[in-house]
Design a protein around this motif. Structure first.
Motif, PDB file in Angstrom:
ATOM      1  N   LEU A 275       0.825  -1.210   0.000  1.00 24.92           N
ATOM      2  CA  LEU A 275       0.000   0.000   0.000  1.00 24.92           C
ATOM      3  C   LEU A 275       0.855   1.255   0.000  1.00 24.92           C
ATOM      4  CD1 LEU A 275      -2.941  -0.920   2.412  1.00 24.92           C
ATOM      5  CD2 LEU A 275      -2.949  -0.781  -0.080  1.00 24.92           C
ATOM      6  N   THR A 276       2.018   1.204   0.633  1.00 21.05           N
ATOM      7  CA  THR A 276       2.937   2.346   0.587  1.00 21.05           C
ATOM      8  C   THR A 276       3.351   2.616  -0.851  1.00 21.05           C
ATOM      9  OG1 THR A 276       3.796   1.741   2.756  1.00 21.05           O
ATOM     10  CG2 THR A 276       5.095   3.283   1.461  1.00 21.05           C
ATOM     11  N   ILE A 277       3.690   1.572  -1.591  1.00 24.90           N
ATOM     12  CA  ILE A 277       4.090   1.715  -2.992  1.00 24.90           C
ATOM     13  C   ILE A 277       2.933   2.240  -3.827  1.00 24.90           C
ATOM     14  CG2 ILE A 277       4.808   0.423  -5.040  1.00 24.90           C
ATOM     15  CD1 ILE A 277       6.390  -1.411  -3.096  1.00 24.90           C
ATOM     16  N   VAL A 278       1.724   1.728  -3.591  1.00 23.37           N
ATOM     17  CA  VAL A 278       0.548   2.202  -4.319  1.00 23.37           C
ATOM     18  C   VAL A 278       0.362   3.699  -4.123  1.00 23.37           C
ATOM     19  CG1 VAL A 278      -1.982   2.123  -4.391  1.00 23.37           C
ATOM     20  CG2 VAL A 278      -0.669  -0.003  -4.356  1.00 23.37           C
ATOM     21  N   ARG A 279       0.424   4.140  -2.877  1.00 20.80           N
ATOM     22  CA  ARG A 279       0.221   5.568  -2.606  1.00 20.80           C
ATOM     23  C   ARG A 279       1.288   6.419  -3.289  1.00 20.80           C
ATOM     24  NH1 ARG A 279       1.601   7.895   3.156  1.00 20.80           N
ATOM     25  NH2 ARG A 279       3.606   7.273   2.292  1.00 20.80           N
ATOM     26  N   GLU A 280       2.557   5.992  -3.193  1.00 25.43           N
ATOM     27  CA  GLU A 280       3.643   6.776  -3.777  1.00 25.43           C
ATOM     28  C   GLU A 280       3.522   6.832  -5.302  1.00 25.43           C
ATOM     29  OE1 GLU A 280       5.628   8.531  -2.126  1.00 25.43           O
ATOM     30  OE2 GLU A 280       5.592   7.724  -0.098  1.00 25.43           O
ATOM     31  N   LEU A 281       3.171   5.718  -5.934  1.00 23.95           N
ATOM     32  CA  LEU A 281       3.011   5.710  -7.386  1.00 23.95           C
ATOM     33  C   LEU A 281       1.820   6.569  -7.813  1.00 23.95           C
ATOM     34  CD1 LEU A 281       3.714   1.954  -8.283  1.00 23.95           C
ATOM     35  CD2 LEU A 281       5.168   3.940  -8.760  1.00 23.95           C
ATOM     36  N   MET A 282       0.750   6.514  -7.045  1.00 26.48           N
ATOM     37  CA  MET A 282      -0.411   7.346  -7.363  1.00 26.48           C
ATOM     38  C   MET A 282      -0.060   8.827  -7.266  1.00 26.48           C
ATOM     39  SD  MET A 282      -3.079   5.647  -8.329  1.00 26.48           S
ATOM     40  CE  MET A 282      -4.452   6.768  -8.007  1.00 26.48           C
ATOM     41  N   GLU A 283       0.749   9.195  -6.286  1.00 29.28           N
ATOM     42  CA  GLU A 283       1.169  10.593  -6.177  1.00 29.28           C
ATOM     43  C   GLU A 283       2.037  10.991  -7.364  1.00 29.28           C
ATOM     44  OE1 GLU A 283       3.010  11.228  -2.419  1.00 29.28           O
ATOM     45  OE2 GLU A 283       1.135  11.090  -1.283  1.00 29.28           O
ATOM     46  N   LEU A 284       2.923  10.081  -7.815  1.00 31.25           N
ATOM     47  CA  LEU A 284       3.738  10.367  -8.992  1.00 31.25           C
ATOM     48  C   LEU A 284       2.863  10.577 -10.222  1.00 31.25           C
ATOM     49  CD1 LEU A 284       6.814   7.952  -8.783  1.00 31.25           C
ATOM     50  CD2 LEU A 284       6.876  10.436  -8.795  1.00 31.25           C
ATOM     51  N   MET A 285       1.761   9.830 -10.311  1.00 31.55           N
ATOM     52  CA  MET A 285       0.847   9.940 -11.450  1.00 31.55           C
ATOM     53  C   MET A 285      -0.197  11.038 -11.254  1.00 31.55           C
ATOM     54  SD  MET A 285       0.199   5.901 -12.298  1.00 31.55           S
ATOM     55  CE  MET A 285       1.570   4.810 -12.677  1.00 31.55           C
ATOM     56  N   GLN A 286      -0.122  11.743 -10.116  1.00 28.18           N
ATOM     57  CA  GLN A 286      -1.064  12.817  -9.775  1.00 28.18           C
ATOM     58  C   GLN A 286      -2.497  12.284  -9.689  1.00 28.18           C
ATOM     59  OE1 GLN A 286      -0.198  15.774 -12.800  1.00 28.18           O
ATOM     60  NE2 GLN A 286       1.349  16.725 -11.494  1.00 28.18           N
ATOM     61  N   GLY A 287      -2.617  11.042  -9.232  1.00 25.51           N
ATOM     62  CA  GLY A 287      -3.925  10.431  -9.076  1.00 25.51           C
ATOM     63  C   GLY A 287      -4.413  10.509  -7.646  1.00 25.51           C
ATOM     64  N   THR A 288      -5.626  10.013  -7.426  1.00 30.33           N
ATOM     65  CA  THR A 288      -6.231  10.010  -6.088  1.00 30.33           C
ATOM     66  C   THR A 288      -6.734   8.609  -5.744  1.00 30.33           C
ATOM     67  OG1 THR A 288      -8.397  10.651  -6.990  1.00 30.33           O
ATOM     68  CG2 THR A 288      -6.942  12.431  -6.259  1.00 30.33           C
ATOM     69  N   ILE A 289      -6.783   8.337  -4.439  1.00 29.17           N
ATOM     70  CA  ILE A 289      -7.280   7.051  -3.935  1.00 29.17           C
ATOM     71  C   ILE A 289      -8.387   7.326  -2.923  1.00 29.17           C
ATOM     72  CG2 ILE A 289      -6.668   4.835  -2.898  1.00 29.17           C
ATOM     73  CD1 ILE A 289      -3.763   5.436  -3.376  1.00 29.17           C
ATOM     74  N   HIS A 290      -9.504   6.625  -3.058  1.00 33.58           N
ATOM     75  CA  HIS A 290     -10.550   6.655  -2.046  1.00 33.58           C
ATOM     76  C   HIS A 290     -10.774   5.222  -1.576  1.00 33.58           C
ATOM     77  CE1 HIS A 290     -11.429  10.535  -4.063  1.00 33.58           C
ATOM     78  NE2 HIS A 290     -11.704  10.910  -2.828  1.00 33.58           N
ATOM     79  N   VAL A 291     -10.832   5.041  -0.274  1.00 33.65           N
ATOM     80  CA  VAL A 291     -10.940   3.700   0.304  1.00 33.65           C
ATOM     81  C   VAL A 291     -12.153   3.645   1.228  1.00 33.65           C
ATOM     82  CG1 VAL A 291      -9.740   1.848   1.528  1.00 33.65           C
ATOM     83  CG2 VAL A 291      -8.420   3.604   0.321  1.00 33.65           C
ATOM     84  N   HIS A 292     -12.912   2.588   1.083  1.00 35.28           N
ATOM     85  CA  HIS A 292     -14.001   2.305   2.034  1.00 35.28           C
ATOM     86  C   HIS A 292     -13.843   0.860   2.490  1.00 35.28           C
ATOM     87  CE1 HIS A 292     -17.910   2.351   3.970  1.00 35.28           C
ATOM     88  NE2 HIS A 292     -18.164   1.193   3.371  1.00 35.28           N
ATOM     89  N   SER A 293     -13.854   0.663   3.793  1.00 36.22           N
ATOM     90  CA  SER A 293     -13.665  -0.686   4.309  1.00 36.22           C
ATOM     91  C   SER A 293     -14.480  -0.875   5.580  1.00 36.22           C
ATOM     92  CB  SER A 293     -12.178  -0.953   4.589  1.00 36.22           C
ATOM     93  OG  SER A 293     -11.963  -2.303   4.949  1.00 36.22           O
TER      94      SER A 293
END
Length: 517
Positions: free
Chosen positions: A336-354
């Motif tokens: 998940l750390t890698i996912v967040r960092e890659l998303m920031e590099l791509m200027q994307g956003t993540i929304h999570v519901h759990s």
């Protein structure tokens, strides 16, 4: 008094038997009595009321109680207390024995006050730093403990299935099955190493996006097929849906896009119990800007879910949710750390519901540039020959001191009609290349850690030779040294590319094909 006046900003001389104080003030050149005196017990209460903050008041009042001071100093020459003053500074108050009577009882003391704010702040900073370091060390210790377990598990499978394969040589189907499972375990080991390397590259700022012509449908299908392949035998229902794809081709980084999806899908697979569901959905949302769209991806599961407490820390390094209902979960805790960092590099956003016990849903939004469909057919129509075809007939010089590593590389290349000569160390590699006829070798595969002369030294030596190919022959690092500094060292030595072990023959062929004249 002259000595301690250089340390303490206020000093009172107290006669405990008479309950009288004299105030002493200090100057740079001399010390003198101020002439102020009075009832000592009342002065102590006045000082407490004037300087001490509310939270320290009761403790300081007990300390300043002169009626108990003789007993407290019966075996000590001084007693002290630290407190926070109303002006925000820290003070150290101290009673120091000045005189005792013939019975050894204290009769006269000095009451001193010292400013210790700088010292106190340093101590508090040290405490904060120590606590942070302890927390980080515990996280890393937990991570290494899990990593040791997670490495042993597939290693046990590899060793076990290798033994099974040796005893099933006549059973073709069983042999194929064991080799497939060995390959799966090997890929998992490589994933662990890749996660650690990715974090290193992200933290050093050396991880860059490679935006190229990317087929959305192909990316989606390849990811879905890979996710199905790694699914354990617990009968999960896998639903994939790609819809509303207005533009098939976009400018994106397919490798890191797939890495994002696979990290989330592998988590979903790990944390979804027997018979659960996993949904992978992808679609496009057009934007009013020129050639811009949002790639929307949804990965949803019916797994164990995440607690609110864990969700606050889920992007932290080395964190991993654990649940007794799924007690065989493996992983580095870096996904998940890698996912967040890659998303920031791509200027994307993540929304999570759990929701614990119900599952987790990740919704990813990544802005991309789409390619003009009118311009795509010509570009797509230009199919280049497969790398394996382009590499047929190549002859390589392989610098490798490990017999097994050379055997693996040479055998895999031979299956693709690529031949090799071996150099057992860097010095032999330099000599063999220098004495070879020009264009004997199409490229050099260079290990780094070798006896006599290492790969970096060998590369620098080759680049300085008078040989016609010395400056131009592709030198490709094939090494287990895969951190950012290692890559930079290879490039600085004069190598053309860096490839980390274990050897991926398809990737190697792609690199070799790019240098084929």
């Amino acid at each position: 008094m002259s000595a301690i006046s250089k340390i303490y900003f206020s000093i009172y001389r107290i006669d405990l038997n008479a309950d009288i104080y004299d105030e002493i003030s200090s100057g740079e050149e001399f010390h003198r009595l101020t002439g102020l005196s009075g009832k000592a017990s009342l002065k102590m209460k006045e000082l407490c009321n004037t300087f001490v903050t509310h939270e320290y008041y009761d403790r300081v009042m007990l300390f300043l109680d002169l009626s108990t001071l003789k007993e407290r100093l019966s075996r000590d020459e001084s007693v002290g207390i630290e407190y926070l003053a109303k002006d925000g500074n820290w003070h150290l108050a101290r009673f120091i024995v000045k005189k005792r009577d013939e019975n050894g009882q204290v009769s006269h003391v000095l009451y001193t006050t010292r400013l210790i704010s700088d010292t106190k702040h340093r101590e508090q900073n040290w405490i904060v730093i120590a606590e942070a370091a302890n927390k980080a060390n515990k996280a890393k210790t937990d991570f290494l403990s899990r990593m040791a377990h997670d490495i042993r598990t597939p290693m046990n499978a590899i060793m076990g299935f290798t033994s099974i394969a040796q005893n099933q040589l006549d059973n073709t189907e069983r042999l194929k099955d064991t080799l497939r499972k060995i390959q799966i375990s090997g890929r998992y080991l490589q994933q662990i190493a890749d996660d650690v390397l990715d974090i290193s590259r992200i933290e050093s700022g050396s991880l860059k996006l490679d935006n190229v012509d990317t087929s959305i449908t192909r990316l989606f299908q390849d990811t879905a097929d890979t996710a199905r392949e790694i699914q354990p035998e617990k009968h999960l229902q896998f639903f994939c849906d790609a819809h509303d794809i207005a533009y098939e081709h976009v400018l994106g980084d397919p490798l890191h896009l797939q890495q994002i999806y696979m990290n989330l899908l592998s988590n979903a697979i790990k944390y979804t119990p027997e018979g659960g569901e996993i949904h992978f959905e992808i679609y496009q949302e057009l934007l009013p800007h020129n050639h811009q769209l949002n790639l929307i991806s949804i990965i949803r599961d019916t797994g164990i879910g995440m607690s609110p407490e864990f969700m606050k820390e889920m992007y932290s390094k080395f964190s991993r949710a654990v649940d007794t209902r799924v007690n065989k979960v493996r992983g580095s805790g870096l996904g998940l750390t890698i996912v967040r960092e890659l998303m920031e590099l791509m200027q994307g956003t993540i929304h999570v519901h759990s929701t614990p016990g119900e599952g987790t849903c990740f919704k990813l939004t990544i802005p991309l540039t789409y390619l003009d469909p009118d311009a795509e057919p010509d570009k797509i129509g230009q199919k280049k020959a497969p790398a394996g075809e382009l590499c047929k007939g190549m002859h390589l010089l392989v610098a490798e001191d490990n017999d097994l590593n050379y055997e693996v590389a040479s055998e895999l290349l031979a299956l693709r009609d690529v031949t090799c000569d071996r150099a057992e160390d860097g010095a032999i590699c330099v000599e063999r290349f220098n004495t070879a006829q020009p264009f004997t070798y199409n490229a050099i595969l260079m290990d780094i850690q070798m006896p006599v002369m290492d790969g970096l030294e060998a590369t620098m030596a080759i680049r300085t030779l008078e040989h016609p190919q010395a400056k131009s022959i592709p030198i490709i690092a094939m090494t287990a040294n895969a951190f950012t500094d290692d890559v930079n060292s290879c490039m600085a030595a004069g190598m053309n590319r860096h490839m980390s072990k274990p050897l991926n023959i398809d990737d190697l062929l792609e690199v070799l094909a790019s240098y084929r004249n």
